[in-house]
Design a protein around this motif. Structure first.
Motif, PDB file in Angstrom:
ATOM      1  N   GLY A  80       0.625  -1.172  -0.034  1.00  0.00           N
ATOM      2  CA  GLY A  80       0.038  -0.001   0.005  1.00  0.00           C
ATOM      3  C   GLY A  80       0.925   1.236   0.162  1.00  0.00           C
ATOM      4  N   GLU A  81       1.867   1.294   0.662  1.00  0.00           N
ATOM      5  CA  GLU A  81       2.813   2.221   0.789  1.00  0.00           C
ATOM      6  C   GLU A  81       3.606   2.460  -0.564  1.00  0.00           C
ATOM      7  N   HIS A  82       3.631   1.337  -1.228  1.00  0.00           N
ATOM      8  CA  HIS A  82       4.381   1.413  -2.690  1.00  0.00           C
ATOM      9  C   HIS A  82       3.350   2.485  -3.457  1.00  0.00           C
ATOM     10  N   VAL A  83       2.240   2.024  -3.375  1.00  0.00           N
ATOM     11  CA  VAL A  83       0.994   2.666  -4.431  1.00  0.00           C
ATOM     12  C   VAL A  83       0.932   4.227  -3.730  1.00  0.00           C
ATOM     13  N   ARG A  84       1.022   4.425  -2.524  1.00  0.00           N
ATOM     14  CA  ARG A  84       0.660   5.873  -2.196  1.00  0.00           C
ATOM     15  C   ARG A  84       2.113   6.505  -2.462  1.00  0.00           C
TER      16      ARG A  84
END
Length: 274
Positions: A199-203
Motif C-alpha cells: 500500500g505504501e508503494h502505491v501511495r
C-alpha cells in the motif's frame, strides 16, 4: 511494478522470468558488506562476472541488473566488465556524495541505465545535490536495510513509517526519475505484513521492489523453489494487492499508512523488550 529477483543461477533466473519477474538482479557487491551487515540476517552472496555472463545468456530478453561495488580504485574496470557482459541496469550502492555518483555515471555514459541505491545518511542529506545530476540518473531505489543501520534505528521499516521515504520519493519524483524502495515478502507474511508495505508503494508512487529472500525462502534452484511456493501465483497475489490499492481512494491508502505505522511500532517495542 518491476519485481527484482536476486539470483546468480541461470535456470532459476529463466524460471523467475517465466513466472512474471521483470528484472533479474545479480549482486557483485562485496566491499564493506560483511562489516556493515555481518550481525544481521541479510543477503551477502558474492556473485561473479562469470555468473553475470551466464545469467545474461539464460535471460536474453529480460532486464538484467547488476549491483557493483561502491566507488573505489577499480570502479572503472568493474564498470567496463559489467557493460561488456551486456547488462541493462548498473546499480551503485553505498554512495555518499554527488561526486561519486558523477564518477560512476560518467563511466556508464548511457551504455546501460544507471540506478542509485540510496542507503547512506550522507546521501540522504545530500540528495538535492545528487539529484542535480538527473540527466545521468535513471532510477533511485531506497535501501531500507543499510539506511536504517546508518541512522542507528532498530528496524528497517522505521525509515518508511517515520516519513523519510516520503521525503525521498517527493524529491525523486520532482526530478523526473523512477523511484522504488525496499523488498517485500509474500502476501500474508512478513514482520510487517506485505500488504501494508505494498500500500505504501502505491501511495508513494513506487515502481520497483525486490522480492525478498523470505519471499522465495532463499531457494537456490528451480526444484527447491517449486517445492516451497508457486512463484507465478505469489506474483499474481502481489499484483492483485497493488491493483486493489490503486483502484481504491485516498482514505484506503491513509488507513493503510496508519496501520503500517502501528505495525512497525509494535515490532520496535518487541525488539526493545527482547
Amino acid at each position: 511494478m518491476i519485481y527484482k529477483f536476486i539470483t546468480n543461477n541461470p535456470e532459476l533466473a529463466r524460471y523467475a522470468v517465466s513466472c512474471g519477474v521483470q528484472r533479474i538482479f545479480v549482486d557483485m557487491e562485496y566491499l564493506g558488506k560483511e562489516e556493515r551487515q555481518g550481525h544481521i540476517d541479510s543477503h551477502k552472496a558474492r556473485h561473479t562476472l562469470t555468473d553475470l555472463g551466464n545469467v545474461r545468456k539464460a535471460v536474453p530478453d529480460a532486464e538484467l541488473m547488476v549491483r557493483i561495488n561502491p566507488v573505489h580504485e577499480r570502479t572503472p574496470a568493474e564498470v567496463a566488465d559489467v557493460l561488456k557482459a551486456g547488462v541493462d541496469v548498473v546499480m551503485l550502492p553505498m554512495f555518499t556524495s554527488a561526486e561519486e555518483v558523477a564518477k560512476a555515471g560518467a563511466l556508464i555514459s548511457g551504455s546501460a541505465r544507471f540506478s542509485l541505491l540510496l542507503e547512506t545518511p550522507q546521501a540522504l542529506t545530500r540528495l538535492d545535490e545528487i539529484l542535480e545530476l538527473h540527466d545521468m540518473i535513471d532510477e533511485v531505489h531506497v535501501g531500507l536495510n543499510d539506511l536504517h543501520l546508518g541512522l542507528g534505528l532498530d528496524f528497517m521499516f522505521e525509515v518508511l513509517s517515520g516519513g523519510l521515504v516520503d521525503v525521498i520519493a517527493g524529491k525523486v519524483h520532482k526530478a523526473g526519475i523512477r523511484f522504488g524502495f525496499g523488498g517485500v515478502a509474500r502476501t500474508g507474511e512478513g514482520a510487517v505484513p506485505a500488504e501494508l508495505v505494498l500500500g505504501e508503494h502505491v501511495r508513494l508512487g513506487s515502481e520497483m521492489v525486490i522480492l525478498s529472500r523470505t519471499f522465495h525462502q532463499n531457494a537456490r534452484s528451480v526444484e527447491e523453489l517449486k517445492s516451497k511456493i508457486d512463484l507465478g501465483k505469489e506474483i499474481e497475489k502481489l499484483d492483485a494487492c497493488l491493483n486493489g490499492f490503486k483502484n481504491g481512494d485516498k482514505s484506503l491508502l491513509e488507513d493503510n499508512r496508519q496501520n503500517l505505522i502501528a505495525a512497525v511500532r509494535s515490532v520496535v517495542r518487541e525488539k526493545a523488550i527482547a
